[in-house]
Design an enzyme around this catalytic site. Structure first.
Site, mmCIF file in Angstrom:
data_model
loop_
_atom_site.group_PDB
_atom_site.id
_atom_site.type_symbol
_atom_site.label_atom_id
_atom_site.label_comp_id
_atom_site.label_asym_id
_atom_site.label_seq_id
_atom_site.Cartn_x
_atom_site.Cartn_y
_atom_site.Cartn_z
ATOM 1 N N ARG A 264 -13.121 -10.799 -4.479
ATOM 2 C CA ARG A 264 -13.723 -9.488 -4.322
ATOM 3 C C ARG A 264 -15.160 -9.688 -3.859
ATOM 4 O O ARG A 264 -16.022 -10.053 -4.655
ATOM 5 C CB ARG A 264 -13.666 -8.716 -5.644
ATOM 6 N N HIS A 268 -16.934 -4.247 -8.338
ATOM 7 C CA HIS A 268 -15.664 -3.782 -8.914
ATOM 8 C C HIS A 268 -15.422 -2.342 -8.501
ATOM 9 O O HIS A 268 -14.409 -2.004 -7.913
ATOM 10 C CB HIS A 268 -15.692 -3.901 -10.439
ATOM 11 N N TYR A 277 -23.446 -10.765 -13.334
ATOM 12 C CA TYR A 277 -22.513 -11.735 -13.904
ATOM 13 C C TYR A 277 -22.075 -12.845 -12.957
ATOM 14 O O TYR A 277 -21.363 -13.745 -13.356
ATOM 15 C CB TYR A 277 -21.291 -11.020 -14.483
#
Lengths: 373, 328
Positions: A264, A268, A277
């Site tokens: 990805r 998200h 993160y």
């Protein structure tokens, strides 16, 4: 013999056809896809990419709400659906814009849904030829593969040779429903293709935190059917895996799980900040392997595509997207006053108490409150 | 007319519907070879084969989620969850998908499925085998919630539920399964979903109940007639959602006094909604506070104490007398 080794099939193959520069690694594996179809796939990949970018702008401008960008996963979706027939079914999660575009969903419908209007989900239904046989998005993670199993059981029961593809992510493989779906499909030998888009991240949780298994594909082995890994950013490899799985399913040999190893590249959803993160170096590494330039390089080598073709297509696509945005915004303006539609489609027939509540809202909207207070 | 138990009547309904419509599929745990742990699906495997009568793996979400997919395709799955206490493992499939697919797809995809499951206490069972949580489903927009009380209405309502275009949760009162026999017409019979039934007419008090609690409620009504000379009206709700408030609201206008009986916990139970509808529709006709005789807001105890938990004819009778004695 008090203790012996039980011999179980235990193999997951990894399939890759194009290298990172779009060169064919093994010509024997190269699928025979007609030129026109390859170019259509390229166009849809480019459309999905540019539409994704444009939707992100619209979201940042407050013109649409939250959505899940597809950037980086286009090949993992298009390679699968390109191997399907129109009469096959697709059961998506919530990031399958590229697959859905290929399967006939309009740009406008996405804009409506992400603009807050369920009218974007108005589907032509499943009756071919006008039907799409795409289920609407399923937001609760990992719940939809079971619907694919039910659909494919019904197909088998009715003696049809259609197949059902369901998409989900690496995070979904931790959900109980995923395992129940895989188990039911194995037991009933349904024509189901489980497609895991392993994009390495479930919001902030890395793939390594979802399971201690070496691969996700090996989950299928426990349920008694094949699981394989493919380079999910290599559209040809994904296509070949899907074609083989569809062939298995159609000939009555049951389900297959395909783990598309992808990434990805974006967030998200538009509410997420990946810099909290993951390291930029990791993203950079995956950017080098991303599907679009690889596919373009392959098409160029085959003399199917030139830089000026790409430029032309880019221009066409921008126009197509702009038209869709104009139409969608016009439609949203018109639909803005159709709040009463929230009572539609709750049941085949509206029960009396819902009619009463609908009338109550109608009075509220008209600014004439009931005099029974 | 043959006399049947509720188990026989439900079994007859399934046989008849499967006979005449090959889109009806039965699936669940132990429903095929074993004929269901209560034998409701007995004989279906022999009659219709393993493609249509399916012993599934032991997974409730799997059963319900698979049924949803079948229903979207156009089949009419009738799935069984062995005890309603285990249906929560499929809660999300019902709430997030079965109830919403028509809405989400704006009518393109629908889920004409039935989830059959035994509920109710009074059979000396283990934990998780005796509860009544109909309020969960009735609270979920998009679901229908039906609870029969006798063999005849069970058979008629199950056929209606199978033919219904929307998902129906069908609670079977296991305390009634083999408790008595009733004449069930041989010819096909359907009852409308969303319609309550006046099962006993009276002028002085309206008693509203459903499912397994209809028996103690009717017993209390008999005693009131015999011992007090009072004729009460008794209404069997039959469909918890969509709730037919007209039938009981009209009755309350006539009697002015209402007693509600259910074995589900009291707070936020179906009785609370019935009271609200009565207040909205019949408030000016009421002559006494509405009373609820219900299960308590505790986990239903293991069977040593379940008699004290479940509404009994005596408890209903006392509440009825108090309601009748309250001055207008």
């Amino acid at each position: 013999m008090p203790r012996e080794v039980v011999d179980i099939p235990c193999q997951v193959d990894y399939l890759s056809i194009l290298d990172e520069d779009g060169q064919v690694i093994d010509a024997d594996l190269e699928p025979d896809i007609p030129d026109g179809r390859l170019l259509q796939l390229h166009r849809t990949m480019l459309l999905a990419r540019r539409f994704d970018e444009r939707m992100l702008q619209l979201q940042r401008q407050g013109r649409i709400g939250t959505f899940a960008p597809v950037r980086g996963q286009e090949a993992a979706q298009l390679g699968i659906v390109a191997a399907l027939r129109d009469s096959d079914w697709m059961v998506p999660s919530f990031r399958e814009q590229a697959a859905s575009l290929w399967r006939g969903q309009s740009l406008e419908s996405f804009l409506l849904v992400y603009g807050g209007f369920y009218q974007g989900n108005e589907l032509p239904g499943n009756e071919l030829p006008e039907g799409t046989r795409n289920l609407p998005v399923a937001v609760p993670v990992g719940t939809q593969p079971l619907h694919a199993v039910g659909l494919s059981y019904a197909i088998k029961y009715r003696g049809q040779d259609d197949v059902v593809v369901t998409f989900f992510g690496d995070g979904a493989t931790s959900e109980g429903d995923f395992h129940e779906a895989m188990n039911f499909a194995g037991v009933f030998q349904t024509p189901t293709i489980f497609v895991c888009q392993n994009n390495q991240w479930a919001i902030s949780v890395p793939r390594s935190r979802q399971t201690n298994s070496e691969t996700l594909a090996q989950k299928a082995l426990a349920y008694g059917f094949p699981g394989r890994q493919v380079d999910g950013n290599d559209i040809l490899a994904v296509y070949v895996a899907a074609e083989e799985a569809a062939e298995r399913a159609r000939s009555g040999d049951g389900p297959t799980m395909i783990e598309c190893v992808t990434y990805r590249l974006s967030m998200h959803t538009t509410a997420d900040d990946p810099s909290r993160y993951r390291e930029e170096e990791e993203v950079e590494e995956w950017r080098r392997r991303e599907p679009l330039p690889r596919f373009q390089a392959y098409l160029k080598q085959r003399d199917l595509l030139s830089d000026s073709d790409i430029e032309e297509t880019e221009e066409e696509i921008q126009g197509e997207i702009q038209d869709a945005i104009d139409r969608a915004e016009e439609r949203m303006e018109k639909l803005a006053n159709e709040e009463l539609s929230m009572f539609d489609h709750m049941y085949a027939e509206m029960p009396p108490y819902l009619r009463e509540q609908r009338d109550e809202l109608a009075r509220e909207l008209a600014g004439q409150e009931g005099n029974d207070a | 007319m043959p006399k049947m138990t509720m188990v026989d009547a439900l079994n007859t309904a399934l046989h008849q519907e499967m006979e005449q419509d090959d889109s009806v599929i039965v699936l669940g745990e132990d429903v095929a070879v074993d004929g269901g742990v209560f034998r409701v699906t007995e004989g279906l495997l022999d009659a219709f084969g393993e493609q249509r009568v399916i012993d599934t793996p032991l997974a409730e979400a799997g059963i319900v989620g698979t049924s949803i997919g079948m229903a979207i395709y156009g089949l009419r799955p009738v799935c069984e969850i062995q005890f309603s206490g285990f249906s929560y493992l499929a809660f999300h499939q019902l709430e997030s998908h079965a109830a919403r697919m028509r809405w989400r797809s704006r009518g393109a995809y629908t889920v004409p499925m039935v989830l059959r499951t035994p509920y109710s206490g009074g059979v000396r069972a283990l934990e998780h085998h005796s509860e009544s949580r109909e309020a969960y489903w009735a609270h979920t927009p998009g679901l229908k919630m039906v609870i029969p009380s006798t063999p005849r209405n069970a058979r008629a309502l199950l056929i209606s539920a199978i033919r219904d275009p929307d998902p129906v949760i069908f609670y079977e009162p296991k305390a009634v399964y083999r408790a008595f026999r009733e004449e069930v017409p041989e010819e096909e019979e359907t009852w409308p979903i969303g319609k309550a039934q006046v099962v006993r007419e009276g002028e002085q008090l309206t008693m509203i109940s459903y499912g397994a609690m209809m028996r103690p409620t009717l017993e209390a009504a008999d005693k009131l007639a015999q011992e007090d000379g009072v004729e009460v009206e008794v209404i069997d709700v039959l469909t918890i959602a969509p709730l037919d408030h007209e039938t009981f609201s009209e009755s309350a206008k006539k009697t002015g006094r209402v007693l509600i009986v259910h074995e589900a916990p009291r707070s936020f139970g179906p009785g609370a909604e019935i009271v609200a509808r009565l207040v909205e529709n019949s408030f000016w006709y009421l002559e006494a506070p509405i009373r609820r005789v219900t299960g308590y807001d505790v986990v239903i105890p293991l069977f040593a104490y379940e008699k004290a938990y479940l509404p009994s004819a005596d408890r209903i009778l006392r509440a009825a007398r108090e309601t009748l004695e309250t001055p207008a």
